[in-house]
Design a protein around this motif. Structure first.
Motif, PDB file in Angstrom:
ATOM      1  N   SER A  57       0.832  -1.207   0.000  1.00 12.54           N
ATOM      2  CA  SER A  57       0.000   0.000   0.000  1.00 12.54           C
ATOM      3  C   SER A  57       0.868   1.260   0.000  1.00 12.54           C
ATOM      4  N   GLY A  58       2.094   1.145   0.466  1.00 12.40           N
ATOM      5  CA  GLY A  58       2.984   2.312   0.514  1.00 12.40           C
ATOM      6  C   GLY A  58       4.068   2.318  -0.543  1.00 12.40           C
ATOM      7  N   ASN A  59       4.078   1.331  -1.433  1.00  9.57           N
ATOM      8  CA  ASN A  59       5.149   1.253  -2.425  1.00  9.57           C
ATOM      9  C   ASN A  59       4.618   0.775  -3.767  1.00  9.57           C
ATOM     10  N   ASN A  60       5.077   1.413  -4.817  1.00  9.10           N
ATOM     11  CA  ASN A  60       4.704   1.020  -6.174  1.00  9.10           C
ATOM     12  C   ASN A  60       5.988   0.757  -6.951  1.00  9.10           C
ATOM     13  N   PRO A  61       6.399  -0.502  -7.093  1.00  6.30           N
ATOM     14  CA  PRO A  61       7.658  -0.795  -7.783  1.00  6.30           C
ATOM     15  C   PRO A  61       7.650  -0.367  -9.243  1.00  6.30           C
ATOM     16  N   TRP A  62       6.483  -0.327  -9.876  1.00  6.58           N
ATOM     17  CA  TRP A  62       6.424   0.106 -11.269  1.00  6.58           C
ATOM     18  C   TRP A  62       6.792   1.580 -11.370  1.00  6.58           C
ATOM     19  N   ALA A  63       6.238   2.397 -10.486  1.00  7.91           N
ATOM     20  CA  ALA A  63       6.565   3.832 -10.482  1.00  7.91           C
ATOM     21  C   ALA A  63       8.035   4.038 -10.119  1.00  7.91           C
ATOM     22  N   ASN A  64       8.546   3.234  -9.176  1.00  5.38           N
ATOM     23  CA  ASN A  64       9.960   3.352  -8.795  1.00  5.38           C
ATOM     24  C   ASN A  64      10.865   3.017  -9.976  1.00  5.38           C
ATOM     25  N   ALA A  65      10.525   1.969 -10.717  1.00  2.00           N
ATOM     26  CA  ALA A  65      11.318   1.584 -11.891  1.00  2.00           C
ATOM     27  C   ALA A  65      11.233   2.663 -12.954  1.00  2.00           C
ATOM     28  N   PHE A  66      10.050   3.204 -13.143  1.00  2.00           N
ATOM     29  CA  PHE A  66       9.863   4.257 -14.148  1.00  2.00           C
ATOM     30  C   PHE A  66      10.721   5.474 -13.825  1.00  2.00           C
ATOM     31  N   GLU A  67      10.843   5.814 -12.546  1.00  2.00           N
ATOM     32  CA  GLU A  67      11.671   6.951 -12.135  1.00  2.00           C
ATOM     33  C   GLU A  67      13.154   6.698 -12.386  1.00  2.00           C
ATOM     34  N   LEU A  68      13.559   5.436 -12.375  1.00  2.00           N
ATOM     35  CA  LEU A  68      14.964   5.097 -12.603  1.00  2.00           C
ATOM     36  C   LEU A  68      15.358   5.130 -14.073  1.00  2.00           C
ATOM     37  N   VAL A  69      14.379   5.040 -14.953  1.00  2.00           N
ATOM     38  CA  VAL A  69      14.655   4.997 -16.386  1.00  2.00           C
ATOM     39  C   VAL A  69      14.965   6.403 -16.882  1.00  2.00           C
ATOM     40  N   THR A  70      16.083   6.525 -17.601  1.00  2.00           N
ATOM     41  CA  THR A  70      16.455   7.808 -18.183  1.00  2.00           C
ATOM     42  C   THR A  70      15.717   7.978 -19.507  1.00  2.00           C
ATOM     43  N   PRO A  71      15.070   9.123 -19.702  1.00  2.00           N
ATOM     44  CA  PRO A  71      14.348   9.334 -20.963  1.00  2.00           C
ATOM     45  C   PRO A  71      15.280   9.237 -22.173  1.00  2.00           C
ATOM     46  N   ALA A  72      14.754   8.747 -23.276  1.00  2.00           N
ATOM     47  CA  ALA A  72      15.554   8.529 -24.488  1.00  2.00           C
ATOM     48  C   ALA A  72      16.194   9.820 -24.975  1.00  2.00           C
ATOM     49  N   ALA A  73      15.495  10.940 -24.893  1.00  2.00           N
ATOM     50  CA  ALA A  73      16.059  12.218 -25.345  1.00  2.00           C
ATOM     51  C   ALA A  73      17.273  12.585 -24.510  1.00  2.00           C
ATOM     52  N   GLU A  74      17.199  12.328 -23.209  1.00  2.00           N
ATOM     53  CA  GLU A  74      18.334  12.618 -22.334  1.00  2.00           C
ATOM     54  C   GLU A  74      19.498  11.676 -22.636  1.00  2.00           C
ATOM     55  N   VAL A  75      19.187  10.416 -22.887  1.00  2.00           N
ATOM     56  CA  VAL A  75      20.230   9.445 -23.238  1.00  2.00           C
ATOM     57  C   VAL A  75      20.921   9.867 -24.535  1.00  2.00           C
ATOM     58  N   ASP A  76      20.133  10.277 -25.528  1.00  2.00           N
ATOM     59  CA  ASP A  76      20.703  10.729 -26.800  1.00  2.00           C
ATOM     60  C   ASP A  76      21.599  11.941 -26.580  1.00  2.00           C
ATOM     61  N   ALA A  77      21.162  12.883 -25.738  1.00  2.00           N
ATOM     62  CA  ALA A  77      21.969  14.074 -25.452  1.00  2.00           C
ATOM     63  C   ALA A  77      23.264  13.684 -24.744  1.00  2.00           C
ATOM     64  N   LEU A  78      23.170  12.745 -23.802  1.00  2.00           N
ATOM     65  CA  LEU A  78      24.380  12.298 -23.093  1.00  2.00           C
ATOM     66  C   LEU A  78      25.339  11.574 -24.033  1.00  2.00           C
ATOM     67  N   ARG A  79      24.804  10.746 -24.920  1.00  2.00           N
ATOM     68  CA  ARG A  79      25.664  10.046 -25.888  1.00  2.00           C
ATOM     69  C   ARG A  79      26.353  11.040 -26.821  1.00  2.00           C
ATOM     70  N   ALA A  80      25.610  12.058 -27.247  1.00  2.00           N
ATOM     71  CA  ALA A  80      26.201  13.081 -28.112  1.00  2.00           C
ATOM     72  C   ALA A  80      27.306  13.825 -27.377  1.00  2.00           C
ATOM     73  N   ARG A  81      27.083  14.130 -26.104  1.00  2.00           N
ATOM     74  CA  ARG A  81      28.111  14.829 -25.309  1.00  2.00           C
ATOM     75  C   ARG A  81      29.347  13.951 -25.119  1.00  2.00           C
ATOM     76  N   VAL A  82      29.138  12.667 -24.860  1.00  2.00           N
ATOM     77  CA  VAL A  82      30.270  11.740 -24.714  1.00  2.00           C
ATOM     78  C   VAL A  82      31.066  11.671 -26.019  1.00  2.00           C
ATOM     79  N   ALA A  83      30.376  11.579 -27.147  1.00  2.00           N
ATOM     80  CA  ALA A  83      31.058  11.537 -28.445  1.00  2.00           C
ATOM     81  C   ALA A  83      31.846  12.827 -28.675  1.00  2.00           C
ATOM     82  N   GLU A  84      31.254  13.956 -28.301  1.00  2.00           N
ATOM     83  CA  GLU A  84      31.940  15.237 -28.449  1.00  2.00           C
ATOM     84  C   GLU A  84      33.194  15.292 -27.578  1.00  2.00           C
ATOM     85  N   LEU A  85      33.083  14.834 -26.336  1.00  2.00           N
ATOM     86  CA  LEU A  85      34.233  14.836 -25.427  1.00  2.00           C
ATOM     87  C   LEU A  85      35.318  13.870 -25.895  1.00  2.00           C
ATOM     88  N   GLU A  86      34.910  12.705 -26.405  1.00  2.00           N
ATOM     89  CA  GLU A  86      35.897  11.752 -26.925  1.00  2.00           C
ATOM     90  C   GLU A  86      36.640  12.345 -28.119  1.00  2.00           C
TER      91      GLU A  86
END
Length: 165
Positions: A57-86
């Motif tokens: 009643s006090g915990n929703n593992p689905w919502a917790n998992a959803f909060e841990l997932v990084t949005p695809a747009a953010e992942v794409d931005a991070l990958r682009a930044r890593v490529a730029e730094l490399e």
């Protein structure tokens, strides 16, 4: 109990409607269960149960998992930044390797022509800073002093066994 033909027909229609609603309810519940199983698999694929927790009643593992997932747009931005730094790292490493010259007797022995500091090389780029004359190399001579490059000892070397005829 006697029924009129109208009430018997209404009762039959209601039973038929009840059976139809019962089947629909079974289908909806089966679909819900399938969605629950899919969400459980999703949540456990994101993180172990120790992190997302159990259903309560006090915990929703689905919502917790959803909060841990990084949005695809953010992942794409991070990958682009890593490529730029490399790419920057690779370009700087080339620049640093070509823009450095060693001067024996100078302290520090490495002179930067591109105004790049030695700590930058050490800490950021993991480029070894050892003067060429300080690098450990293979000893060019045998222990007796004969050069190894000819793959034999010099004439008169005391380590050569004497040939007796």
């Amino acid at each position: 109990m006697l029924q009129s033909p109208e009430s018997a027909a209404e009762l039959a229609a209601l039973r038929q409607q009840h059976n139809k609603l019962d089947r629909t309810l079974d289908e909806v519940m089966a679909e819900r269960d399938a969605h629950h199983e899919a969400l459980d698999r999703f949540a456990l694929a994101v993180a172990p149960e120790e992190i997302i927790g159990e259903h309560s009643s006090g915990n929703n593992p689905w919502a917790n998992a959803f909060e841990l997932v990084t949005p695809a747009a953010e992942v794409d931005a991070l990958r682009a930044r890593v490529a730029e730094l490399e790419a920057q790292r690779a370009a700087l490493a080339v620049r640093l390797r070509t823009g450095q010259r060693w001067q024996q007797g100078r302290s520090p022995a490495l002179v930067s022509e591109d105004f790049v500091s030695q700590p930058e090389l050490r800490n950021i780029f993991d480029i070894k800073l050892t003067a060429p004359w300080d690098e450990p190399g293979e000893d060019p001579c045998h222990p007796c002093g004969c050069p190894k490059r000819f793959d034999r000892h010099a004439d008169g070397c005391p380590t050569i066994p004497e040939v007796t005829s």
